[in-house]
Scaffold this motif. Structure first.
Motif, PDB file in Angstrom:
ATOM      1  N   THR A  29       0.830  -1.208   0.000  1.00 44.55           N
ATOM      2  CA  THR A  29       0.000   0.000   0.000  1.00 44.55           C
ATOM      3  C   THR A  29       0.862   1.254   0.000  1.00 44.55           C
ATOM      4  O   THR A  29       0.581   2.215  -0.723  1.00 44.55           O
ATOM      5  CB  THR A  29      -0.932  -0.018   1.230  1.00 44.55           C
ATOM      6  N   GLN A  31       3.971   1.543  -1.089  1.00 47.43           N
ATOM      7  CA  GLN A  31       4.645   1.683  -2.391  1.00 47.43           C
ATOM      8  C   GLN A  31       3.694   2.279  -3.434  1.00 47.43           C
ATOM      9  O   GLN A  31       4.090   3.132  -4.224  1.00 47.43           O
ATOM     10  CB  GLN A  31       5.154   0.320  -2.866  1.00 47.43           C
ATOM     11  N   ARG A  32       2.462   1.837  -3.418  1.00 49.23           N
ATOM     12  CA  ARG A  32       1.498   2.386  -4.376  1.00 49.23           C
ATOM     13  C   ARG A  32       1.184   3.840  -4.047  1.00 49.23           C
ATOM     14  O   ARG A  32       0.960   4.650  -4.948  1.00 49.23           O
ATOM     15  CB  ARG A  32       0.236   1.528  -4.388  1.00 49.23           C
ATOM     16  N   ARG A  35       3.964   5.907  -5.473  1.00 49.77           N
ATOM     17  CA  ARG A  35       3.781   6.055  -6.930  1.00 49.77           C
ATOM     18  C   ARG A  35       2.674   7.051  -7.235  1.00 49.77           C
ATOM     19  O   ARG A  35       2.815   7.902  -8.110  1.00 49.77           O
ATOM     20  CB  ARG A  35       3.449   4.705  -7.573  1.00 49.77           C
ATOM     21  N   ARG A  36       1.569   6.944  -6.532  1.00 50.67           N
ATOM     22  CA  ARG A  36       0.454   7.874  -6.788  1.00 50.67           C
ATOM     23  C   ARG A  36       0.850   9.305  -6.486  1.00 50.67           C
ATOM     24  O   ARG A  36       0.411  10.236  -7.147  1.00 50.67           O
ATOM     25  CB  ARG A  36      -0.760   7.492  -5.918  1.00 50.67           C
TER      26      ARG A  36
END
Lengths: 232, 623
Positions: A29, A31-32, A35-36
């Motif tokens: 979560t 890591q995402r 990225r977001r």
């Protein structure tokens, strides 16, 4: 390569129902979220080409926290407040970032560097006597080591090195445990393991414990002289 | 009676520390639609655990479509795993939606997606756990309307008594139409029975309770469904079809799960439909015509989706992605756009005859873990029977391209029990894999980790395919041929796996049965069958007992061959492909004659385009 990167440390919480996320789920979560947020993160050179990011030690599933950390390596140095703002807008509220700052890129890996933790635990139930639990915990500690099952695997933790202090006090819901632990290369002590061992020792004298609520409230690095260094 | 709509998460929370993977039950994922004001409430259900159901693209599309309608709210629900089910039953906690933790029984509409036949007992378990009566006939005036859709509706008769309505075909507009009709009817206080009559007038909607099952000399022993007089229900319900597929939202997935799900990546549906004409393939017949999205739409959607979700992988999904006329361009542009960001661009499986040098260079970027091809049959003769239209040379060329471009692992899918199959066809499967292995060792080197595996499924005849009349291979014969398969694999480095004959037997029986199949499914569920698609949970002994209890024999049902001119249990539903075309394809199969793909050749007369008023949409030239 690593010298040209910027190591941004982010402090975040693990709250509400997201306390039930496992460590791998938290990692995915975060890591995402990074990225977001559009941060200029660095990618490793391995086969899988993963984001260069490190996490503090895994929390037990169900435990909440006020003080989790990750270090993400950035290719460009951006203002930490701006990074924090971007991350906050891209992260589920239960894992919301609260502080961010750059740290020495040569510092040890985060998980190994954070060696001390403070836990606030509540044993919810009836008939839980602080005196009895204090006595039982001391007896467990006196054994030197503690064997327990994690899934199907038997584990051993050395209490002399990992258990710093355990103080019980009455609480409205039952019993409060203020626990200080130390992480060592050989292992670390999970609050639930200690509480379970004490309960077993107490038998019927333990009272009725319905739930154990665990929250990590502080993490730090312990220097060789015993002094404690804050992560940020 | 309709349950009260309220947040019951406090009933679930104390159970979280007692179950495996509590994150299945948390909701609050990034991108979930938390504003659920209604006033019309829909809950979409995938009757399996969260990590299996959440990646379902169909549900994601419909979730977004309904939530986009003013006054409608859509939530999700999945079947909890057995540990949670036990605790919920023990404590009297009903099944709840994820977003608002509201009881399923409080919704206006509960919609199931039927992804495969083995989900049947899970559907019953879901309804029972929710406290919703299992059959349409038992539901009270105010109970939710229970509807279904999805790829497995093409013989929904074994579950027909469960559903108030079944949507055939594309759901983007169809499900919204169903919900709007129910809302309008409820608004004026229309009785439930009249709502069902109204739903039967919505194009693409089958209302099972308005049809009687008639067995006569024209039918199989399972009969045919005939609309009851005076109901106005159509004799044949034709599917809904989104002709302007490129006009739909290419980015359906907004929700980013916390736990690792089975397809944990962004999915962009690059095309819908496939006209290759594989004669065993239900999706190939029921999703026609072929509708591509233009390359720029796919690339833009993928870039936007990656930024919005934070995924590090995007999968270009469809029945046959490498058939997209602009596939190489899409891959090239996406790889360029995501270079240096640790993003992988993947394709679910590749067709052997379209995996050329260019494709080999573009798929999966730098991370080339494994490739999957589906030759389906071991010999050219049998591949012609099934109209696979790939050759041994295609397999060798594709394997060569893959090994030369860095791949080391290859998985080959085959089927066993296809019509006219002989022992020679079975023996040819490992032989084919051995040739691929030898190619790999020659190109990559003898000790460089080349791995080839073959996975062999049991062929299950499906409704609305040219093989719908076939009987399934008898279970004892399946086991004999599986022994031949394993025995003829001479290279121990090749891993051979095959599907369990028992699971395929149940799938085959449920695929073949008419409405009487409900007795079987219900009895199996009563006996404790659940999560039948999970190897760990599947109980053939209970299914056999259930069949015996209702006077059936699984093998007798699954292995029966139907007459070519018989009226079939599913003939009252139509994907647009004419029965005459399917019969012709069956005859051509028996002659070993292949039929070309109409996106590359002339029209083959399947009947879809004229009957549905649609056309193939291909943006470039298909090679």
């Amino acid at each position: 390569m690593m010298d040209s990167l910027h190591r941004l440390r982010v402090e975040y919480g693990k709250d509400d129902r997201l306390a039930y996320l496992g460590h791998l789920e938290v990692i995915g979560t975060v890591q995402r979220s990074v990225r977001r947020a559009g941060l200029p993160f660095s990618i490793g050179n391995g086969f899988a080409r993963r984001m260069r990011i490190q996490f503090s030690q895994a929390l037990p599933v169900g435990a909440s926290s006020a003080c989790e950390y990750y270090d993400v390596y950035l290719e460009d140095r951006i203002d930490p407040d701006e990074a924090l703002e971007l991350l906050a807008a891209a992260t589920p509220p239960g894992l919301a970032p609260v502080r961010a700052a750059y740290v020495d890129p040569h510092q040890d890996a985060l998980e190994a560097w954070l060696t001390r933790a403070t836990w606030d635990c509540v044993l919810v139930g009836q008939g839980l006597a602080p005196v009895a639990w204090t006595r039982a915990t001391a007896a467990v500690r006196a054994k030197g080591s503690l064997r327990y099952l994690r899934g199907d695997k038997e584990k051993t933790v050395q209490l002399a090195s990992t258990l710093v202090s355990a103080d019980f006090s009455p609480s409205e819901e039952g019993l409060r445990l203020a626990l200080e632990t130390r992480n060592t290369p050989e292992g670390s002590l999970r609050p639930g393991v200690l509480v379970e061992a004490a309960r077993e020792l107490l038998g019927a004298e333990a009272g009725i414990m319905d739930t154990l609520r665990v929250r990590r409230v502080w993490q730090s690095h312990e220097e060789t002289d015993g002094s404690l260094v804050e992560p940020l | 009676m309709r349950a009260k709509r309220e947040d019951l998460f406090p009933l679930i929370e104390p159970l979280l520390s007692k179950v495996e993977r509590p994150s299945r039950y948390l909701d609050h994922e990034w991108g979930a639609c938390e504003e659920q004001d209604g006033p019309f409430h829909v809950c979409l259900v995938y009757a399996d655990v969260y990590e299996v159901g959440q990646p379902n693209l169909g549900l994601a599309i419909l979730y977004k479509c309904i939530n986009a309608v003013e006054g409608m709210s859509c939530e999700r629900a999945y079947l909890p795993w057995t540990d949670m089910i036990s605790l919920m039953r023990e404590r009297g906690v009903p099944l709840l939606s994820l977003e608002c933790a509201a009881p399923l029984a409080s919704f206006d509409v509960v919609g199931f997606t039927l992804a495969h036949e083995l989900v049947a007992t899970n559907v019953l378990e879901t309804l029972d756990l929710a406290g919703i009566p299992l059959t349409s006939a038992e539901r009270a005036e105010d109970d939710p309307l229970v509807v279904a859709g999805g790829p497995s509706v093409w013989n929904c008769e074994p579950l027909a008594p469960v559903f108030d309505a079944v949507l055939l075909g594309d759901g983007e507009e169809g499900l919204v139409d169903i919900c709007a009709a129910i809302r309008d009817c409820r608004d004026v206080g229309m009785p439930r029975q009249e709502i069902l009559l109204r739903l039967a007038q919505v194009p693409g909607v089958y209302v099972p309770s308005l049809y009687d099952v008639v067995v006569d000399e024209t039918t199989t022993r399972w009969g045919k469904a005939v609309p009851r007089e005076g109901t106005g229900a159509p004799a044949v319900v034709r599917k809904r079809c989104m002709g302007d597929f490129a006009g739909t939202d290419p980015l359906a997935q907004d929700i980013v799960p916390y736990l690792g799900i089975v397809q944990d990546r962004l999915a962009v549906e690059v095309l819908r439909g496939c006209a290759r004409g594989c004669r065993f393939c239900q999706a190939g017949m029921t999703y026609r015509p072929v509708r591509e999205r233009p390359a720029e739409q796919v690339v833009t959607a993928a870039e936007e989706g990656l930024a919005r979700t934070g995924y590090d992988e995007v999968s270009l999904t469809s029945l046959s992605t490498t058939d997209h006329s602009q596939c190489a361009q899409i891959l090239h542009e996406l790889n360029a756009a995501t270079a240096g960001k640790g993003v992988r661009v993947s394709i679910p499986s590749q067709r052997l005859d379209s995996f050329g040098v260019e494709m080999a260079g573009e798929v999966a970027g730098a991370k080339r873990s494994g490739l999957t091809f589906a030759p389906e049959a071991g010999t050219q003769r049998l591949r012609d029977v099934i109209n696979k239209n790939v050759s041994e040379q295609d397999l060798e060329t594709a394997a060569t391209n893959a090994f030369e471009h860095g791949w080391r692992r290859m998985k080959l899918y085959y089927m066993m029990g296809l019509p006219t199959e002989t022992d020679e066809d079975v023996v040819a499967i490992p032989a084919s894999a051995e040739r691929v292995m030898q190619l790999g060792r020659r190109i990559v080197g003898p000790h460089k980790g080349v791995a080839v595996s073959i996975s062999v499924a049991v062929f299950v005849p499906k409704a609305h395919t040219p093989f719908q009349w076939c009987g399934q291979l008898w279970p004892e014969e399946v086991e004999r041929r599986q022994r031949i398969l394993v025995g003829s694999n001479h290279d121990r480095a090749i891993r051979v796996t095959y599907h369990d004959a028992g699971t395929s037997l149940v799938e085959g029986a449920v695929s073949k049965l008419g409405r009487r199949g409900f007795d079987l499914v219900y009895r199996a569920w009563e006996l404790g069958c659940l999560f039948d698609a999970w190897t760990s949970e599947f109980r053939l002994d209970l299914w056999r007992q259930a069949a015996a209890d209702v006077g059936l024999d699984l093998a007798d049902v699954a292995c029966e061959q139907f007459e070519l001119d018989a009226v079939l249990p599913w003939d009252h539903t139509s994907p647009g492909v004419s029965k005459g075309f399917l019969q012709r394809e069956w005859r051509r199969a028996m002659q070993g004659v292949t039929t070309p793909d109409c996106t590359r050749d002339s029209c083959q007369g399947c009947g879809v385009c004229p009957s549905l008023g649609v056309d193939n949409v291909v943006w470039g030239e298909r090679s």
